[in-house]
Design an enzyme around this catalytic site. Structure first.
Site, PDB file in Angstrom:
ATOM      1  N   HIS A 103       0.837  -1.203   0.000  1.00 49.92           N
ATOM      2  CA  HIS A 103       0.000   0.000   0.000  1.00 49.92           C
ATOM      3  C   HIS A 103       0.865   1.244   0.000  1.00 49.92           C
ATOM      4  CE1 HIS A 103       1.183  -0.370   4.217  1.00 49.92           C
ATOM      5  NE2 HIS A 103       0.854   0.897   4.376  1.00 49.92           N
ATOM      6  N   ASP A 105       0.313   5.125   2.010  1.00 44.28           N
ATOM      7  CA  ASP A 105      -0.509   5.490   3.160  1.00 44.28           C
ATOM      8  C   ASP A 105      -1.696   6.371   2.786  1.00 44.28           C
ATOM      9  OD1 ASP A 105       1.051   4.045   4.937  1.00 44.28           O
ATOM     10  OD2 ASP A 105       2.484   5.692   5.175  1.00 44.28           O
ATOM     11  N   HIS A 257       4.698   0.361   0.084  1.00 40.26           N
ATOM     12  CA  HIS A 257       5.457  -0.390   1.078  1.00 40.26           C
ATOM     13  C   HIS A 257       4.615  -1.507   1.677  1.00 40.26           C
ATOM     14  CE1 HIS A 257       3.598   3.036   3.183  1.00 40.26           C
ATOM     15  NE2 HIS A 257       3.509   2.249   4.250  1.00 40.26           N
ATOM     16  N   ARG A 273       5.096   6.732  13.590  1.00 42.30           N
ATOM     17  CA  ARG A 273       4.995   7.354  12.253  1.00 42.30           C
ATOM     18  C   ARG A 273       4.354   8.727  12.323  1.00 42.30           C
ATOM     19  NH1 ARG A 273       0.958   4.815   8.078  1.00 42.30           N
ATOM     20  NH2 ARG A 273      -0.271   6.714   8.263  1.00 42.30           N
TER      21      ARG A 273
HETATM   22  C1  OGA Z   1       3.534   2.432   7.965  1.00 42.91           C
HETATM   23  C2  OGA Z   1       3.648   1.021   7.603  1.00 42.91           C
HETATM   24  C3  OGA Z   1       5.058  -0.898   7.793  1.00 42.91           C
HETATM   25  C4  OGA Z   1       6.025  -1.450   8.775  1.00 42.91           C
HETATM   26  O1  OGA Z   1       4.212   2.853   8.904  1.00 42.91           O
HETATM   27  O2  OGA Z   1       2.787   3.156   7.294  1.00 42.91           O
HETATM   28  O3  OGA Z   1       2.923   0.561   6.758  1.00 42.91           O
HETATM   29  O4  OGA Z   1       6.870  -2.281   8.343  1.00 42.91           O
HETATM   30  N1  OGA Z   1       4.610   0.350   8.221  1.00 42.91           N
HETATM   31  O5  OGA Z   1       5.951  -1.111   9.957  1.00 42.91           O
HETATM   32 MN    MN Z   2       1.888   2.261   5.678  1.00 40.38          MN
END
Ligand code: OGA
Ligand code: MN
Length: 287
Positions: A103, A105, A257, A273
């Site tokens: 995806h 974000d 990601h 995040r």
């Molecule tokens: C995010 C996410 C993936 C991870 O922080 O948006 O998708 O590996 N993280 O923690």
């Molecule tokens: Mn993410």
């Protein structure tokens, strides 16, 4: 130059060296980081032992911050921070399988975020890598016929769809009436023109894109499946192996990601995040 950049292998990603975000960062350094971010889509900064306030301050250099529709995942003391932790931390409930699908974000928002800045606080000794893929490269590698097929078309993005999938799998509680009323599907161009670089990137993702507008369902589904498979071929991918106090920042419009598995019961994995608001994409397309 105020910073030094090291390419991560053959990929689009660069590591920024010579920056310590726990101290003051001057304007020249910030400008260099911003330019490097547009040039590489993903920057890695190692060894950043920073506080929540420092994480937020650094993020604000790039724009206003955006919170998440699910308020339970926001840090009560600093709601600008989303906590992805299998143990729960700082008053936030544990999150099972956060981001464990391809995806970018919050593309279901009217204005998708420009980028996210992820700080690894506690990371497992093995597993739990984050995979990133280069959506500029994925677009450029499409055959001409496919490029012509998607040019000028839009796709529908939906948080409702994603949440229900997770809820059906027992990974999320049933949504509240308030959440259901808030979650409206949105529509974005499939070929995104980046407001800074002017380059085109493929802008659909398995996490949140549900259909291509004006296409028969079977055709839409088949084309989306083909675009997703195309975009995650090994030559477009960078796998980030986390160390504590790594920061990875990604341009959310030009990458996807995906979190990978680890031993959930043996290890803690806790990430913070921040998410930076984007420009309206119609505005971006006109820029
Ligand atoms: C995010 C996410 C993936 C991870 O922080 O948006 O998708 O590996 N993280 O923690
Ligand atoms: Mn993410």
């Amino acid at each position: 130059m105020a910073i030094s950049l090291k390419k991560m292998g053959e990929t689009f990603v660069a590591e920024v060296e010579g920056v310590d975000l726990s101290g003051p960062v001057n304007a020249e350094t910030m400008a260099a980081i911003r330019q490097a971010w547009w040039d590489h889509s993903i920057l890695v900064l190692r060894g950043q032992n920073i506080s929540e306030a420092q994480h937020i301050d650094f993020s604000r250099h790039f724009g206003d911050l955006q919170d998440h529709t699910v308020k339970d995942w926001l840090l009560p003391a600093h709601p600008e921070i989303l906590v992805l932790s299998n143990r729960g931390r700082g008053g936030v409930k544990p999150l099972d399988n956060g981001g464990a699908y391809w995806h970018s974000d919050m593309t279901y928002e009217e204005v998708p975020p420009m980028g996210s800045i992820l700080h690894g606080l506690t990371v497992p000794p093995e597993g739990g890598d984050t995979l990133y893929t280069d959506m500029y490269a994925a677009y450029e590698a499409l055959d001409d016929e496919t490029k012509a097929l998607i040019e000028g078309r839009t796709a529908i993005h939906s948080y409702h769809h994603r949440y229900m999938k997770m809820a059906e799998g027992g990974k999320r509680p049933a949504p509240t009436a308030k959440q259901l009323a808030q979650w409206r599907d949105t529509e974005h161009a499939i070929v995104l023109k980046h407001p800074e670089s002017g380059r085109k990137a493929l802008f659909v993702n398995e996490g949140f894109t549900v259909s291509i507008k004006g296409m028969e369902p079977a055709e839409s589904e088949a084309l989306l499946a083909r675009l997703y498979a195309h975009a995650v071929q090994p030559e477009f991918i960078y796998a980030h192996k986390w160390r504590a106090d790594d920061i990875v920042m990604w341009d959310n419009r030009t990458t996807m990601h995906c979190a990978t598995p680890y031993d959930f019961s043996a290890y803690e994995r806790t990430m913070h995040r921040t998410t930076i608001k984007g420009l309206a994409l119609s505005q971006a397309a006109a820029a």
